[in-house]
Enzyme design. Structure first.
Site, PDB file in Angstrom:
ATOM      1  N   ARG A  98       0.830  -1.212   0.000  1.00  0.00           N
ATOM      2  CA  ARG A  98       0.000   0.000   0.000  1.00  0.00           C
ATOM      3  C   ARG A  98       0.870   1.270   0.000  1.00  0.00           C
ATOM      4  O   ARG A  98       0.583   2.235  -0.679  1.00  0.00           O
ATOM      5  CB  ARG A  98      -0.923  -0.026   1.233  1.00  0.00           C
ATOM      6  CG  ARG A  98      -2.016   1.013   1.155  1.00  0.00           C
ATOM      7  CD  ARG A  98      -3.048   0.847   2.249  1.00  0.00           C
ATOM      8  NE  ARG A  98      -3.886   2.029   2.325  1.00  0.00           N
ATOM      9  CZ  ARG A  98      -4.994   2.229   1.624  1.00  0.00           C
ATOM     10  NH1 ARG A  98      -5.408   1.309   0.778  1.00  0.00           N
ATOM     11  NH2 ARG A  98      -5.680   3.344   1.758  1.00  0.00           N
ATOM     12  N   VAL A 128     -11.583   9.950  -6.322  1.00  0.00           N
ATOM     13  CA  VAL A 128     -11.991   8.541  -6.322  1.00  0.00           C
ATOM     14  C   VAL A 128     -10.750   7.643  -6.352  1.00  0.00           C
ATOM     15  O   VAL A 128     -10.707   6.596  -5.712  1.00  0.00           O
ATOM     16  CB  VAL A 128     -12.899   8.243  -7.539  1.00  0.00           C
ATOM     17  CG1 VAL A 128     -13.251   6.764  -7.624  1.00  0.00           C
ATOM     18  CG2 VAL A 128     -14.168   9.092  -7.479  1.00  0.00           C
ATOM     19  N   ASP A 160     -18.726   2.959  -0.051  1.00  0.00           N
ATOM     20  CA  ASP A 160     -18.746   2.197   1.206  1.00  0.00           C
ATOM     21  C   ASP A 160     -20.087   2.395   1.911  1.00  0.00           C
ATOM     22  O   ASP A 160     -20.657   1.450   2.465  1.00  0.00           O
ATOM     23  CB  ASP A 160     -17.588   2.665   2.099  1.00  0.00           C
ATOM     24  CG  ASP A 160     -16.270   2.621   1.352  1.00  0.00           C
ATOM     25  OD1 ASP A 160     -15.860   1.527   0.969  1.00  0.00           O
ATOM     26  OD2 ASP A 160     -15.677   3.695   1.110  1.00  0.00           O
ATOM     27  N   ARG A 163     -22.671   0.369   0.058  1.00  0.00           N
ATOM     28  CA  ARG A 163     -22.483  -1.063   0.347  1.00  0.00           C
ATOM     29  C   ARG A 163     -23.051  -1.402   1.723  1.00  0.00           C
ATOM     30  O   ARG A 163     -23.710  -2.438   1.907  1.00  0.00           O
ATOM     31  CB  ARG A 163     -20.985  -1.400   0.324  1.00  0.00           C
ATOM     32  CG  ARG A 163     -20.386  -1.440  -1.070  1.00  0.00           C
ATOM     33  CD  ARG A 163     -18.863  -1.469  -0.995  1.00  0.00           C
ATOM     34  NE  ARG A 163     -18.258  -1.723  -2.301  1.00  0.00           N
ATOM     35  CZ  ARG A 163     -16.972  -1.531  -2.573  1.00  0.00           C
ATOM     36  NH1 ARG A 163     -16.143  -1.073  -1.644  1.00  0.00           N
ATOM     37  NH2 ARG A 163     -16.500  -1.787  -3.768  1.00  0.00           N
ATOM     38  N   HIS A 188     -11.014   5.343   3.259  1.00  0.00           N
ATOM     39  CA  HIS A 188     -11.566   4.401   2.279  1.00  0.00           C
ATOM     40  C   HIS A 188     -10.546   3.266   2.129  1.00  0.00           C
ATOM     41  O   HIS A 188      -9.718   3.265   1.222  1.00  0.00           O
ATOM     42  CB  HIS A 188     -11.823   5.082   0.931  1.00  0.00           C
ATOM     43  CG  HIS A 188     -12.102   4.079  -0.152  1.00  0.00           C
ATOM     44  ND1 HIS A 188     -13.251   3.316  -0.175  1.00  0.00           N
ATOM     45  CD2 HIS A 188     -11.367   3.678  -1.216  1.00  0.00           C
ATOM     46  CE1 HIS A 188     -13.204   2.495  -1.213  1.00  0.00           C
ATOM     47  NE2 HIS A 188     -12.066   2.693  -1.856  1.00  0.00           N
TER      48      HIS A 188
HETATM   49  P1  NAX Z   1      -8.688   1.802 -14.544  1.00  0.00           P
HETATM   50  O1  NAX Z   1      -7.288   1.296 -14.419  1.00  0.00           O
HETATM   51  O2  NAX Z   1      -9.672   1.079 -15.385  1.00  0.00           O
HETATM   52  O3  NAX Z   1      -8.647   3.316 -15.057  1.00  0.00           O
HETATM   53  C1  NAX Z   1      -7.787   4.265 -14.517  1.00  0.00           C
HETATM   54  C2  NAX Z   1      -7.447   5.229 -15.618  1.00  0.00           C
HETATM   55  O4  NAX Z   1      -6.676   6.279 -15.043  1.00  0.00           O
HETATM   56  C3  NAX Z   1      -6.615   4.598 -16.742  1.00  0.00           C
HETATM   57  O5  NAX Z   1      -7.279   4.785 -17.968  1.00  0.00           O
HETATM   58  C4  NAX Z   1      -5.302   5.359 -16.660  1.00  0.00           C
HETATM   59  O6  NAX Z   1      -4.727   5.578 -17.932  1.00  0.00           O
HETATM   60  C5  NAX Z   1      -5.744   6.668 -16.019  1.00  0.00           C
HETATM   61  N1  NAX Z   1      -4.662   7.419 -15.404  1.00  0.00           N
HETATM   62  C6  NAX Z   1      -3.564   6.962 -14.755  1.00  0.00           C
HETATM   63  N2  NAX Z   1      -2.779   7.980 -14.394  1.00  0.00           N
HETATM   64  C7  NAX Z   1      -3.408   9.101 -14.802  1.00  0.00           C
HETATM   65  C8  NAX Z   1      -3.071  10.481 -14.728  1.00  0.00           C
HETATM   66  N3  NAX Z   1      -1.916  10.888 -14.178  1.00  0.00           N
HETATM   67  N4  NAX Z   1      -3.919  11.373 -15.267  1.00  0.00           N
HETATM   68  C9  NAX Z   1      -5.070  10.959 -15.858  1.00  0.00           C
HETATM   69  N5  NAX Z   1      -5.431   9.662 -15.966  1.00  0.00           N
HETATM   70  C10 NAX Z   1      -4.603   8.759 -15.440  1.00  0.00           C
HETATM   71  O7  NAX Z   1      -9.214   1.963 -13.044  1.00  0.00           O
HETATM   72  P2  NAX Z   1     -10.712   2.171 -12.540  1.00  0.00           P
HETATM   73  O8  NAX Z   1     -11.304   0.845 -12.278  1.00  0.00           O
HETATM   74  O9  NAX Z   1     -11.411   3.124 -13.419  1.00  0.00           O
HETATM   75  O10 NAX Z   1     -10.425   2.813 -11.094  1.00  0.00           O
HETATM   76  C11 NAX Z   1      -9.884   4.113 -10.962  1.00  0.00           C
HETATM   77  C12 NAX Z   1      -9.463   4.368  -9.541  1.00  0.00           C
HETATM   78  O11 NAX Z   1     -10.568   4.296  -8.669  1.00  0.00           O
HETATM   79  C13 NAX Z   1      -8.445   3.351  -8.994  1.00  0.00           C
HETATM   80  O12 NAX Z   1      -7.452   4.051  -8.256  1.00  0.00           O
HETATM   81  C14 NAX Z   1      -9.277   2.524  -8.043  1.00  0.00           C
HETATM   82  O13 NAX Z   1      -8.485   1.933  -7.023  1.00  0.00           O
HETATM   83  C15 NAX Z   1     -10.211   3.583  -7.504  1.00  0.00           C
HETATM   84  N6  NAX Z   1     -11.426   3.118  -6.833  1.00  0.00           N
HETATM   85  C16 NAX Z   1     -11.884   3.853  -5.793  1.00  0.00           C
HETATM   86  C17 NAX Z   1     -13.048   3.556  -5.144  1.00  0.00           C
HETATM   87  C18 NAX Z   1     -13.545   4.383  -4.021  1.00  0.00           C
HETATM   88  O14 NAX Z   1     -14.567   4.003  -3.442  1.00  0.00           O
HETATM   89  N7  NAX Z   1     -12.944   5.511  -3.630  1.00  0.00           N
HETATM   90  C19 NAX Z   1     -13.821   2.339  -5.520  1.00  0.00           C
HETATM   91  C20 NAX Z   1     -13.546   1.849  -6.893  1.00  0.00           C
HETATM   92  C21 NAX Z   1     -12.106   1.928  -7.313  1.00  0.00           C
HETATM   93  O15 NAX Z   1     -11.439   0.812  -6.809  1.00  0.00           O
END
Ligand code: NAX
Length: 329
Positions: A98, A128, A160, A163, A188
């Site tokens: 982490r 997010v 959360d 859920r 989170h």
């Molecule tokens: P994905 O990997 O499908 O999409 C992330 C996107 O971010 C990719 O397209 C990548 O190219 C882009 N990216 C990376 N660095 C970037 C930057 N510097 N500027 C702009 N774009 C950038 O992930 P996804 O499933 O869409 O999840 C996105 C994020 O949400 C992850 O960090 C995930 O851990 C987090 N989440 C948070 C949640 C919450 O409750 N707060 C729940 C859902 C999710 O797990």
């Protein structure tokens, strides 16, 4: 003329982006009178995929979708935006701790925090991308120099909350709309504390309705804390539809005045309420005034059990902050 709103979405070519964008553009979030302009940020290698998403949005022929811009430059992406949905970040790879993830993603939120100086004066930001609370802290601190008030920053704990509400509704055998006042305290992460003691079912205290205290203090908390991992193991991919839905629920809640007696969960800057260290981004029960301002709901009773859980999640946030201390201005 209809009112219009400009929304930046980062990581727009990712899976949450794919679930989020059509609903933003359809008018289901800001209402049938409000035109939506989308400003989509991605890393350069993902711009080609993002073009495909834009084609699909065009092909939806949404009457309220005014314009779509795509860019790999955060300064352009946040220009004049009223909302910034900061979804994009790098996922945790195999074997990554982490702490490594925090270090890996922190710099993204330094750059985006600085770029938020270009946003509209009423901008509201929802982070997010994980680790959401600490990324939000970094963005908030770096945006301060650009004049963006710290109370404009939120880390998403709405998923959360949703859920937790769903689990309580199932256990009690009631429609989920009857479960209210659900607060997620803290980070989170797996240390978050979903608080059944202060939640209500049809206006009654949850422990009185469900009665099964050991379930509430054990299985319920674990299920909510581990739900993301459970979705990944079933689907092979992390939560996307429910995460996008929660982000939009947050936007709707912030754009409305919270009903008397109700609240929702969001990671916001602590003012010392409930003894939480000032300045941390901590999920509290909050009420929105509908104009970007909000307050932490005071006076909830916390049992010794709750206080212990809340202290554990506060300590985790302090530890995360120490990992990225050099990124805070
Ligand atoms: P994905 O990997 O499908 O999409 C992330 C996107 O971010 C990719 O397209 C990548 O190219 C882009 N990216 C990376 N660095 C970037 C930057 N510097 N500027 C702009 N774009 C950038 O992930 P996804 O499933 O869409 O999840 C996105 C994020 O949400 C992850 O960090 C995930 O851990 C987090 N989440 C948070 C949640 C919450 O409750 N707060 C729940 C859902 C999710 O797990």
């Amino acid at each position: 003329m209809p009112r219009s709103v400009k929304v930046a979405v980062t990581g727009a070519a990712g899976q949450i982006g794919y679930a989020l964008l059509p609903r933003l553009a359809s008018g289901s979030v800001f209402g049938p009178e409000v035109q939506v302009s989308l400003s989509l940020l991605e890393v350069t290698p993902a711009l080609a995929a993002l073009e495909g998403v834009v084609m699909e949005l065009d092909d939806c022929a949404f009457p309220l979708l005014k314009s779509i811009e795509i860019t790999d430059d955060p300064n352009k992406a946040f220009d004049g935006v009223n909302w910034g949905l900061l979804v994009g970040s790098k996922p945790r790879s195999k074997g990554m701790e982490r702490g490594d993830l925090i270090r890996e993603n922190g710099p993204i939120f330094v750059g985006q925090g600085n770029a938020l100086a270009n946003a509209a004066s009423d901008v509201q930001v929802l982070v997010v991308g994980n680790p959401a609370n600490t990324n939000c802290l970094i963005a908030m601190q770096n945006a301060k120099a650009g004049g963006v008030p710290s109370n404009r920053f939120h880390a998403m704990t709405r998923l959360d909350q949703n859920r937790a509400q769903a689990q309580l509704a199932k256990k009690a055998g009631v429609p989920v709309a009857q479960v209210t006042n659900m607060v997620i305290w803290g980070n989170h992460s797996a240390t978050q504390y979903p608080d059944a003691e202060n939640a209500k079912i049809n206006g009654r205290d949850v422990p009185d309705v469900i009665g099964h205290i050991s379930w509430l203090q054990d299985d319920f908390i674990k299920v909510v804390q581990q739900r993301g991992a459970e979705v990944i193991s079933a689907r092979g991919l992390s939560s996307a539809a429910s995460a996008a839905n929660a982000a939009l629920d947050h936007v709707v809640s912030m754009e409305s005045i919270t009903a008397e007696g109700d609240f929702f969960s969001s990671g916001v800057i602590s003012d010392g309420s409930y003894g939480i260290e000032e300045g941390l981004i901590f999920s509290f029960p909050i009420r929105s005034y509908g104009n970007g301002d909000w307050e932490i709901v005071q006076g909830l009773d916390l049992s010794a059990f709750a206080k212990e859980k809340i202290s554990a999640t506060e300590i985790e946030l302090q530890e995360e902050r120490s990992v990225i201390a050099d990124l805070l201005k």
